[in-house]
Design an enzyme around this catalytic site. Structure first.
Site, mmCIF file in Angstrom:
data_model
loop_
_atom_site.group_PDB
_atom_site.id
_atom_site.type_symbol
_atom_site.label_atom_id
_atom_site.label_comp_id
_atom_site.label_asym_id
_atom_site.label_seq_id
_atom_site.Cartn_x
_atom_site.Cartn_y
_atom_site.Cartn_z
ATOM 1 N N LYS A 1 0.822 -1.228 0.000
ATOM 2 C CA LYS A 1 0.000 0.000 0.000
ATOM 3 C C LYS A 1 0.847 1.265 0.000
ATOM 4 C CE LYS A 1 -2.341 -1.106 3.727
ATOM 5 N NZ LYS A 1 -2.005 -2.540 3.933
ATOM 6 N N THR A 2 1.814 1.330 0.912
ATOM 7 C CA THR A 2 2.606 2.554 1.032
ATOM 8 C C THR A 2 3.414 2.813 -0.234
ATOM 9 O OG1 THR A 2 2.747 2.362 3.433
ATOM 10 C CG2 THR A 2 4.414 3.715 2.357
ATOM 11 N N GLU B 1 -3.816 6.184 1.188
ATOM 12 C CA GLU B 1 -3.509 4.811 1.561
ATOM 13 C C GLU B 1 -4.650 4.314 2.441
ATOM 14 O OE1 GLU B 1 -0.144 2.275 4.013
ATOM 15 O OE2 GLU B 1 0.441 4.116 2.989
#
Length: 459
Positions: free
Chosen positions: A125-126, A169
């Site tokens: 995700k990041t 995010e």
């Protein structure tokens, strides 16, 4: 209270009080609320750069939590770390002042943006959100950005923009992302994780199905064609999705993949038409997949191919994602946030392809519940490096009621060394290091301090 209830409160003249205002997504939330014309105050347990910045733009921040801090406020927003016994929460309940969660506030604010791009998945995700940030900025969309880590280009994890796009995010833990209002939802992958909250893998998949269903019919669900769990979750919505991947079935397809220590590159086609050639300066097939997801999101937004090419070329990684820290006795030292067996696999797969003499991996497990639930999967991956060193489990939010320790992992791995302190771990790594090796400090806790301690400082 719910996201829809915020309509009565997020408007000019109202007074928002944020508890934990110095947090990574709370401080930008404070700025966003201030820009909406609200009076904003806050409190936190400690001072710091974020608090100093908020005070500089006119937001009063109290250090320490006291009932009197909420005086005159219209509503409260709190982080997940702030519980009902907090004196400010207790005072708000007693006074009948509404209390909202941070994710609810962000979810409501998203509704004012034409494009709300939300990046979800068990892993990546990041990194993917960071790649999307680079692309959106290259396209000059002036986006608002919220990332769960530090992006070197921003020297922060957030950016408050004035354009019509917000990038978030989006985490599944405690179903947090179900408070959001995505117009484009990206699902990178799904594995069993956060099993202190979810019952099992099927429960995790059900949460992602609900997340995908938040996207309006006019929006776009984007899913990894190469991840069956993600495909299953989206199929359960009964809706058509935009697929990405390296398989021939994907609508946004990567091909011609080459991976080296310095760069990873591949071609991107969308519905059979060439879109762009992507070059990213982070290694690994998993990062190529993340970049392909970012390209799919850009295509869905109608962004030009040049923005994708330029944005990805400028991406040098997010903090703690295979981040080079320096040298130790001729060995390269990298730090990585991997804390799930799937992430460990991707990390080890990547560094195994880079022709280092040996892989020395120092791992700090994250939470007792995850270590217990995925014990055998962790052992399987930790048997792969040439040398493994295990630090104590990082407790995070938990207490060790399970009776598990890193020594249990070490007992299952031939040659593994259990280190009861960071000092002991540092000595082991320095002693073991040889020219041509790679040393990895790995975990979501504070093990990065070990890598920083052993790198040789310039004379």
């Amino acid at each position: 209270m719910s996201v829809s209830d915020l309509k009565a409160f997020i408007k000019p003249g109202m007074h928002a009080h944020l508890i934990g205002i110095g947090g990574v997504s709370m401080s930008p939330l404070a700025e966003e609320l201030l820009a909406c014309g609200l009076k904003v105050t806050g409190s936190d347990i400690s001072d710091g750069p974020a608090v100093a910045h908020l005070r500089a733009i006119g937001i009063p921040v109290s250090i320490g939590h006291r009932a009197e801090n909420i005086s005159g406020c219209s509503f409260i927003v709190r982080t997940a770390a702030v519980h009902d016994e907090n004196p400010e929460i207790a005072a708000a309940r007693s006074a009948g002042i509404p209390v909202f969660e941070r994710a609810e506030a962000w979810g409501y604010l998203m509704r004012s943006y034409k494009n709300a791009l939300c990046i979800s998945g068990t892993h990546g995700k990041t990194t993917t959100t960071s790649m999307c940030a680079h692309i959106l900025l290259a396209a000059q969309t002036d986006p608002t950005i919220m990332i769960g880590g530090t992006l070197p280009m921003l020297s922060a994890g957030h950016r408050i923009g004035h354009g019509d796009t917000i990038l978030m995010e989006s985490c599944e833990y405690y179903n947090s992302f179900l408070n959001f209002s995505p117009t484009i939802a990206v699902i990178l992958n799904i594995e069993a994780d956060h099993l202190d909250f979810f019952r099992d893998l099927e429960d995790v998949k059900a949460s992602f199905t609900k997340f995908a269903d938040l996207v309006p019919e006019s929006g776009q669900i984007i899913v990894n064609a190469d991840d069956q769990n993600a495909m299953d979750a989206v199929a359960a919505t009964g809706r058509e999705a935009l697929t990405f991947g390296f398989s021939h079935t994907a609508r946004v397809q990567g091909s011609g993949l080459t991976v080296s220590e310095g760069a990873t590159e591949f071609d991107v086609t969308c519905d059979g038409q060439k879109y762009c050639h992507a070059v990213i300066h982070v290694p690994g097939r998993h990062n190529a997949c993340n970049a392909l997801a970012a390209a799919a999101a850009a295509w869905a937004l109608g962004l030009p191919a040049k923005a994708v090419t330029d944005g990805l070329a400028g991406f040098r990684g997010a903090a703690r994602r295979l981040e080079f820290k320096g040298m130790c006795r001729g060995a390269k030292v990298y730090d990585d946030y991997a804390h799930h067996p799937g992430e460990l696999k991707a990390l080890i797969d990547t560094v195994s392809s880079l022709n280092f003499n040996r892989i020395l991996l120092a791992f700090q497990p994250h939470t007792y519940s995850r270590t217990k639930a995925l014990f055998h999967e962790f052992v399987e991956q930790l048997r792969r490096p040439d040398r493994v060193f295990l630090a104590d489990i990082y407790a995070a939010r938990e207490k060790n009621t399970i009776g598990i320790s890193s020594r249990d992992l070490a007992d299952e791995i031939d040659g593994a060394v259990y280190c009861p302190s960071f000092e002991a771990l540092e000595k082991e790594l320095v002693s073991a290091a040889r020219p041509g090796d790679i040393i990895l400090t790995v975990g979501a806790g504070d093990i990065f301090k070990v890598g920083e301690a052993i790198v040789e400082k310039p004379v």
